[in-house]
Motif scaffolding. Structure first.
Motif, PDB file in Angstrom:
ATOM      1  N   GLU A  40       0.826  -1.210   0.000  1.00  0.00           N
ATOM      2  CA  GLU A  40       0.000   0.000   0.000  1.00  0.00           C
ATOM      3  C   GLU A  40       0.863   1.263   0.000  1.00  0.00           C
ATOM      4  O   GLU A  40       0.597   2.217  -0.748  1.00  0.00           O
ATOM      5  N   LEU A  66      -5.622  -5.372  -3.304  1.00  0.00           N
ATOM      6  CA  LEU A  66      -4.412  -4.651  -3.676  1.00  0.00           C
ATOM      7  C   LEU A  66      -4.341  -4.418  -5.190  1.00  0.00           C
ATOM      8  O   LEU A  66      -3.853  -3.377  -5.642  1.00  0.00           O
ATOM      9  N   GLY A  69      -6.094  -1.392  -6.047  1.00  0.00           N
ATOM     10  CA  GLY A  69      -5.367  -0.182  -5.668  1.00  0.00           C
ATOM     11  C   GLY A  69      -4.172   0.128  -6.549  1.00  0.00           C
ATOM     12  O   GLY A  69      -3.529   1.167  -6.380  1.00  0.00           O
TER      13      GLY A  69
END
Length: 326
Positions: A40, A66, A69
Motif C-alpha cells: 500500500e 491490492l 489499488g
C-alpha cells in the motif's frame, strides 16, 4: 471468554440455537500486516502500478483488494518492466532474485516476514560453521524455495516427514543443523525434530522456535475449542500452509473441519443437526472475512457468538527504510 452475544434469529432454517465459538488469536499476524502495508505504501510513494513478485500473502481477497489499488502480481522478474518498483512477497525469495533485480537496475522492496528472514540468517550462520542443514518443510512452498535459495545448491536437505529422516545419509553426521519452515504443524514438527535428534545426537538447532508465534498461537486456539465443537470452519486460502495446518489440527482431535475462503463457501449442510460450531482464520485472512462467514452462518441458524481467547498478540514489525515516512 467474552460474554455471549445473542444474534437475531433468522427466518426459516433450524430453530435450535447454534453456539459459535470464535477462536482468538485468529487472522492477520504482524508479518502479514506489514507485507500488505508495504504494498500500500509503495503504491502511495511510487504511484501505480507497483509490481509484486508472487502473491504478497496467500489470500485471494487481499490480493484482489491490492490489485484494485494498483498492484500487479507476477510470478517472475521477467514479467516486470524496466523502471518500475517491485515488491518481494512475505514468504521470502532466493538470493538470486534480488541479485537479478539489481543487475537490471530495478528498485525493489523486500516484504519478507522478519521471522522468515531470521531463519535465512540462521541458515547462513550454520553454513559458515561448516554444517549441513536439514530443513523441515513442505516441498514447493514459496517459503521453502526462498530458504533453500539462501545457500549454494546441496547445502541443505529438505525433509517433510519422520519417514524422510530414516532415509537420510549425510556425509558427516557430526556436523548437522536443522531449521524449520515457520508455518508448520507444531506437533508434526516436534515429531520430526525428535526423530532427527534421536538419529543424529550431535545435530544442532535454533535457540528459539522457528515455527512463528502466530502459527503456534492459532493452532493452540483451535486445540482449545475443538473438543467443544461439532464442526470447525477455517477461513483461509487452499495454498496457505498455516490455514491448512489449522484444519489438520482440528481433524486430528476428532472434529470435522472445512477450509473456506468466503462466506459463500459455507455449505448449509454443515450446520444441520449441530449445536456448537467453531470458527477461526489463518494468518493471511482479514477479519472482514471472519465477519462475512459468521453472517453466512447467522443467515441459516440463530446463533450465540462467543470469543475464546487463548493468547494476546502485540507483535509489530518495523517497515523497511524509506517507507516509514510514507
Amino acid at each position: 471468554m467474552t460474554t455471549p452475544d445473542p444474534i437475531t434469529r433468522p427466518e426459516g432454517g433450524e430453530t435450535r440455537e447454534l453456539k459459535v465459538l470464535v477462536a482468538a488469536p485468529r487472522g492477520f499476524c504482524a508479518g502479514v500486516d506489514r507485507a500488505i502495508r508495504i504494498v500500500e505504501l509503495a503504491i502511495e510513494r511510487f504511484g501505480a502500478p507497483v509490481y509484486v513478485r508472487h502473491e504478497i500473502v496467500h489470500n485471494r481477497y487481499v490480493v484482489e483488494s491490492l490489485k484494485a489499488g494498483g498492484a500487479i502480481f507476477v510470478e517472475s522478474l521477467g514479467q516486470v518492466p524496466d523502471g518500475v518498483p517491485v515488491v518481494f512477497s512475505a514468504h521470502g525469495v532466493p538470493k538470486a532474485v534480488p541479485a537479478k533485480a539489481e543487475a537490471r537496475g530495478l528498485d525493489y522492496i523486500d516484504a519478507t516476514c522478519p521471522l522468515v528472514s531470521k531463519v535465512h540468517r540462521q541458515a547462513e550462520r550454520a553454513h559458515e560453521a561448516g554444517r549441513h542443514i536439514i530443513f523441515v518443510g513442505h516441498a514447493g512452498h514459496p517459503e521453502v524455495i526462498g530458504t533453500l535459495g539462501q545457500l549454494p545448491e546441496g547445502a541443505m536437505t529438505l525433509v517433510e516427514s519422520v519417514d524422510d529422516v530414516a532415509g537420510l545419509s549425510p556425509s558427516n553426521p557430526e556436523m548437522l543443523s536443522f531449521l524449520t519452515q515457520t508455518t508448520l504443524s507444531v506437533d508434526d514438527t516436534r515429531d520430526i525434530v525428535t526423530a532427527l535428534q534421536h538419529r543424529f545426537p550431535a545435530i544442532s538447532g535454533p535457540r528459539g522456535e522457528d515455527i512463528c508465534y502466530a502459527t503456534s498461537n492459532r493452532q493452540d486456539a483451535v486445540k482449545a475449542i475443538a473438543g467443544k465443537c461439532d464442526r470447525i470452519i477455517v477461513i483461509g486460502a487452499p495454498n496457505s500452509s498455516n490455514s491448512l495446518r489449522l484444519v489438520e489440527v482440528a481433524e486430528r482431535l476428532g472434529t470435522p473441519a472445512h477450509l473456506v475462503q468466503r462466506g459463500v463457501d459455507v455449505d448449509p449442510a454443515w450446520l444441520d443437526g449441530i449445536s456448537t460450531l467453531g470458527i477461526t482464520a489463518g494468518a493471511s485472512a482479514p477479519e472482514t472475512l471472519v465477519r462475512e462467514v459468521i453472517d453466512a452462518v447467522a443467515a441459516r441458524r440463530s446463533i450465540v457468538e462467543e470469543v475464546v481467547i487463548t493468547a494476546e498478540e502485540n507483535m509489530v514489525f518495523k517497515l523497511p527504510r524509506g517507507l516509514e515516512a510514507a
